[in-house]
Each structure stands twice: as C-alpha cells, then as structure tokens.
Design an enzyme around this catalytic site. Structure first.
Site, PDB file in Angstrom:
ATOM      1  N   SER A 148     -25.406  59.726  -8.151  1.00 30.86           N
ATOM      2  CA  SER A 148     -26.605  59.846  -7.202  1.00 30.86           C
ATOM      3  C   SER A 148     -27.114  58.314  -6.951  1.00 30.86           C
ATOM      4  O   SER A 148     -26.926  57.400  -7.427  1.00 30.86           O
ATOM      5  CB  SER A 148     -27.824  60.540  -8.045  1.00 30.86           C
ATOM      6  N   TYR A 161     -33.237  63.077 -15.267  1.00 33.11           N
ATOM      7  CA  TYR A 161     -32.197  63.092 -14.374  1.00 33.11           C
ATOM      8  C   TYR A 161     -31.749  61.629 -13.874  1.00 33.11           C
ATOM      9  O   TYR A 161     -30.469  61.316 -14.015  1.00 33.11           O
ATOM     10  CB  TYR A 161     -32.585  63.671 -12.905  1.00 33.11           C
TER      11      TYR A 161
END
Length: 256
Positions: A148, A161
């Site tokens: 990510s 996250y």
C-alpha cells in the site's frame, strides 16, 4: 534469454497454479482473471464471502476456496484445501486485507490484532507454507504481496493498517533475501488510491475526493484493471531477476 523465446512468452503462465487471496471482488478478482488469461490455473479465495463469482467468470481453470484469514489457522486451512485440489502452488498473490478506521487513542486491541492477523501474519503464514513446499519440490515460484502507499506513509486514523502494510514491505524484502537463491522471487505491489468498495467513503466525500485527485498526477482513481499488468509481470518469468522490490502503482502519487 534464448532467441527462440518470444518476449511476450515470458509473461505466459501456462501450467502454473496461482493462489489469489481476497479474490471475491475488487483488486483480487481483477488479478485472478488476469493471471488466468495468461494461462494459469487459479485458486480464488474468499474471506468473509465466497469467491464463486470470480471463479465462474474465469471458467474451467479456476476453483473457489473459502477460509477465514482473521483466524490463526485460516492460512493452513486454505493452503491445505488448494493443495488437495491442485497438488501445489507455483504463484501466491497475498491480496486479502482489511482496514479499521478510528483515532489511535480509541483503537481496541482486538481490532488491532484482527488487522495485523489478516494483513501481515496470514501473509507470512501463507508465504511460509508455499515457500516451504516450493523448496521441498525444488521448484521455481513467485510470491507477490499487495502492499500500500501506507507501506511508506503513516496515514490518518488507520494505525493498524499502516503498521501492517509497513510490515508487508519489510517482510517482502526479508523473504526475498532468504529465498532468491532457491528460485523463489518475492516482491510486492503497492497500489495507490483505487476505486474499490474499501474506498467508497473517500470517493463519496466531496472534499477528500477532491484533495486526493489533486495529489495524483494522473488525475484519476485507479481501476482494478490497472493493477493486473504489474502483478502479471511479477508473477511471470519476465521478472526472474527481480526480487525484494515494492512496485508502486499509484498514478504518480509517490513522485509528487
């Protein structure tokens, strides 16, 4: 490269078995379909819901499997199912992921642990299972982790996250270092802002949507199909001398 081998042939996956986690929809479904179009037999995984629709869309060279990767035994359950059906796994795409949005001071430990289990621990578990099997078979293999932009940045209101995706980038490098000499390449793809169900709230927020688009040089949200080429490259013989890299597919976000 032999002169008898076409450059395009390097991207073919005929005879390979690929496992794509989190393939019920979105990025995972697009990746699974792309690998199948390149000739792979694809095991498509669903976490909370089955990936039957993805398997049906691919056709005879795909099968759907379901396992809960938020459970510590979920990875083993999934790998055993796929191995029982197809015999082995040549390509692993660790795409399954989850996110929990909350102020850091209010994040519950159980939510932190769930995000880390799905996004990072299960990635290691599946990589270890597939890697060990490849090594025992003396077989060449590919592992592609979906990282990510938050592998590089901290984000806001997503501490678990961000931690998990930072960990994915480092795990990718660690496994690449150990397994390169054993003919297993381990790489990651770091998507930017993609139009998926996970980002629906951001797309619907007029202010945030505008701010995001202003930061992206390409001036648009990514589409699941935009991730297929990079993943196919890292899954194929075209990338046999590429390992330990985190490839951004972000419309230029990180270059801004």
């Amino acid at each position: 490269m032999s002169t008898s081998v076409s450059s395009l042939d390097l991207f073919r996956l005929d005879g390979k078995v690929a496992l794509v986690t989190g393939a019920a929809s979105g990025l995972g479904a697009a990746i699974a379909m792309g690998l199948a179009q390149a000739g792979a037999t694809v095991a498509v995984h669903g976490n909370r819901r089955p990936a039957d629709e993805t398997a049906s869309g691919i056709g005879d060279n795909a099968a759907s499997f379901q396992a809960d990767l938020s459970e510590t035994d979920g990875a083993r359950t999934l790998f055993d199912q796929v191995k029982a059906r197809f015999g082995h796994v040549d390509i692993l795409i660790n795409n399954a992921g989850t996110i929990h949005r909350n102020e850091a001071e209010n994040v519950l430990l159980e939510d932190w642990q769930r995000v880390l289990q799905v996004n990072l621990t299960s990635v290691f578990q599946l990589s270890q299972l597939v890697g060990r099997d490849l090594i025992n078979r003396s077989a060449r293999g590919k592992i592609v982790n979906i990282a990510s932009l938050l592998s590089f940045q901290g984000g806001i209101r997503v501490p678990a996250y961000a931690a998990s995706k930072g960990g994915v980038a480092q795990l990718t490098k660690a496994l690449a270092n150990e397994w390169a000499a054993k003919q297993i390449q381990v790489n990651a793809v770091a998507p930017g802002y993609f139009a998926t169900t996970n980002t629906e709230a951001l797309q619907a927020d007029e202010t945030r949507n505008r701010q995001i688009l202003e930061r992206i040089p390409a001036g648009r949200w990514g589409q699941p199909s935009d991730l297929v080429g990079a993943t196919l490259f890292l899954s194929s013989a075209a990338s046999d001398y590429v390992t330990g890299t985190v490839l951004t597919v972000d419309g230029g976000w990180m270059a801004r």
